[in-house]
Scaffold this active site. Structure first.
Site, short mmCIF file in Angstrom:
data_model
loop_
_atom_site.label_atom_id
_atom_site.label_comp_id
_atom_site.label_asym_id
_atom_site.label_seq_id
_atom_site.Cartn_x
_atom_site.Cartn_y
_atom_site.Cartn_z
N ASP A 58 0.28 -3.44 12.17
CA ASP A 58 0.74 -3.80 10.83
C ASP A 58 1.06 -5.29 10.79
O ASP A 58 2.05 -5.74 11.40
CB ASP A 58 1.98 -2.97 10.47
N ASP B 37 4.60 -6.36 9.45
CA ASP B 37 5.67 -6.04 10.40
C ASP B 37 5.66 -7.01 11.58
O ASP B 37 6.72 -7.42 12.07
CB ASP B 37 5.52 -4.60 10.91
N ARG C 52 0.85 -1.19 0.00
CA ARG C 52 0.00 0.00 0.00
C ARG C 52 0.87 1.23 0.00
O ARG C 52 1.72 1.39 0.86
CB ARG C 52 -0.84 0.02 1.28
N THR D 58 -1.18 7.49 -0.63
CA THR D 58 -2.50 7.36 -1.29
C THR D 58 -3.31 6.17 -0.76
O THR D 58 -4.51 6.10 -0.98
CB THR D 58 -2.31 7.13 -2.80
C1 PRP Z 1 -1.30 -4.74 4.26
C2 PRP Z 1 -2.14 -5.98 4.33
C3 PRP Z 1 -2.94 -5.91 3.06
C4 PRP Z 1 -3.17 -4.43 2.91
C5 PRP Z 1 -4.55 -4.09 3.35
O1 PRP Z 1 -0.20 -4.93 3.45
O2 PRP Z 1 -1.40 -7.16 4.48
O3 PRP Z 1 -2.26 -6.44 1.94
O4 PRP Z 1 -2.21 -3.77 3.74
O5 PRP Z 1 -4.83 -2.78 3.13
P1 PRP Z 1 -5.94 -2.28 2.09
O6 PRP Z 1 -7.15 -3.15 2.33
O7 PRP Z 1 -6.17 -0.86 2.50
O8 PRP Z 1 -5.40 -2.41 0.72
P2 PRP Z 1 0.96 -3.83 3.33
O9 PRP Z 1 0.67 -2.89 2.21
O10 PRP Z 1 1.19 -3.22 4.68
O11 PRP Z 1 2.19 -4.68 2.86
P3 PRP Z 1 3.03 -5.81 3.65
O12 PRP Z 1 2.12 -7.04 3.78
O13 PRP Z 1 4.17 -6.04 2.75
O14 PRP Z 1 3.40 -5.27 5.00
N1 URA Z 2 -2.53 -3.28 6.89
C1 URA Z 2 -2.21 -3.77 8.12
O1 URA Z 2 -1.28 -4.57 8.24
N2 URA Z 2 -2.93 -3.36 9.17
C2 URA Z 2 -3.97 -2.50 9.05
O2 URA Z 2 -4.61 -2.19 10.06
C3 URA Z 2 -4.29 -2.01 7.77
C4 URA Z 2 -3.54 -2.41 6.70
#
Ligand code: PRP
Ligand code: URA
Length: 210
Positions: free
Chosen positions: A201, A204, A105, A109
């Site tokens: 997160d 993380d 994400r 944005t």
């Molecule tokens: C997180 C999560 C989803 C997304 C959800 O990933 O694992 O993929 O955000 O958010 P959305 O519904 O608003 O799109 P992130 O972008 O943090 O990436 P990561 O898994 O690599 O930490």
């Molecule tokens: N992605 C995450 O990992 N946690 C949230 O709460 C939203 C997006």
């Protein structure tokens, strides 16, 4: 919520979810519990798999038994956090193939950005379960589902551990044919599009980054 959205209320699942939500849960326990939750959710999400009757020989007599029929499965984790759910699903469906979609994400944005994609050759012939612990705005899930549709996949399910109402609404609107399996629908998104109360997160916490 409508019949395409399944919020799973099993006590074991809810207990394990409470462990994920706690800020003092460390990376080892977090990772293990994400995997255990995926196993429990898999049990529910595969409840409608078709079976067929075959005749086998037990040590005592012939018996008519049920075995899985129909299309084969693929699971598709959304990188990174979806990776944490893969082993839990493979515990129950060890022969499932695994495709990967890399999305992150954009912090400004909140729109999903694609950076990786690798699918099994016969993906269009398989039923697909997309895995991602978090359904926040729904942008990532909606994009992941569209990816799989572009590959020709017809039967797609989405499995998330925690959703925001906004994310569920977005996926229902963009992809009304996709069933969604969740352990909880939380209150709302905050100004950074994080789920409240959520678990922070997920990526993380699974990988120990940050
Ligand atoms: C997180 C999560 C989803 C997304 C959800 O990933 O694992 O993929 O955000 O958010 P959305 O519904 O608003 O799109 P992130 O972008 O943090 O990436 P990561 O898994 O690599 O930490
Ligand atoms: N992605 C995450 O990992 N946690 C949230 O709460 C939203 C997006």
């Amino acid at each position: 919520m409508d019949e395409m959205v399944h919020v799973l209320s099993h006590p074991l699942l809810q207990h394990k979810l409470s462990i994920l939500r706690r800020e003092d849960t460390g990376v080892k326990d977090f990772r293990e519990v994400v995997s255990e939750i995926a196993t429990l959710m898999c049990y529910e999400a595969t409840r409608d798999l078709p079976t067929q009757e075959v005749e086998i020989q037990t040590p005592v007599a012939k018996a008519k038994v049920k075995v899985l029929a129909g299309k084969k499965l693929a699971i598709v984790p959304v990188l990174r956090a979806g990776l944490g759910m893969v082993d839990g699903i493979l515990t129950l469906i060890p022969s499932a193939k695994v495709g990967h979609i890399g999305l992150y994400r954009d912090p400004q944005t909140h729109e999903p950005v694609e950076y990786y994609c690798k699918m099994p050759d016969d993906i269009e012939q398989r039923d697909v379960i997309i895995l991602d612990p978090m359904l926040a705005t729904g942008g990532s899930a909606s994009a992941a589902i569209q990816f799989m549709k572009n590959y020709g996949c017809k039967h797609i399910k989405l499995m998330n551990i925690i959703a925001a109402p906004e994310g569920v609404e977005r996926v229902r609107k963009d992809h009304p044919d996709v069933e969604i399996y969740l352990a909880a629908i939380d209150e709302k998104l905050n100004d950074h599009a994080y789920i409240v109360p959520g678990l922070g997160d997920a990526g993380d916490r699974i990988f120990g980054t940050k």
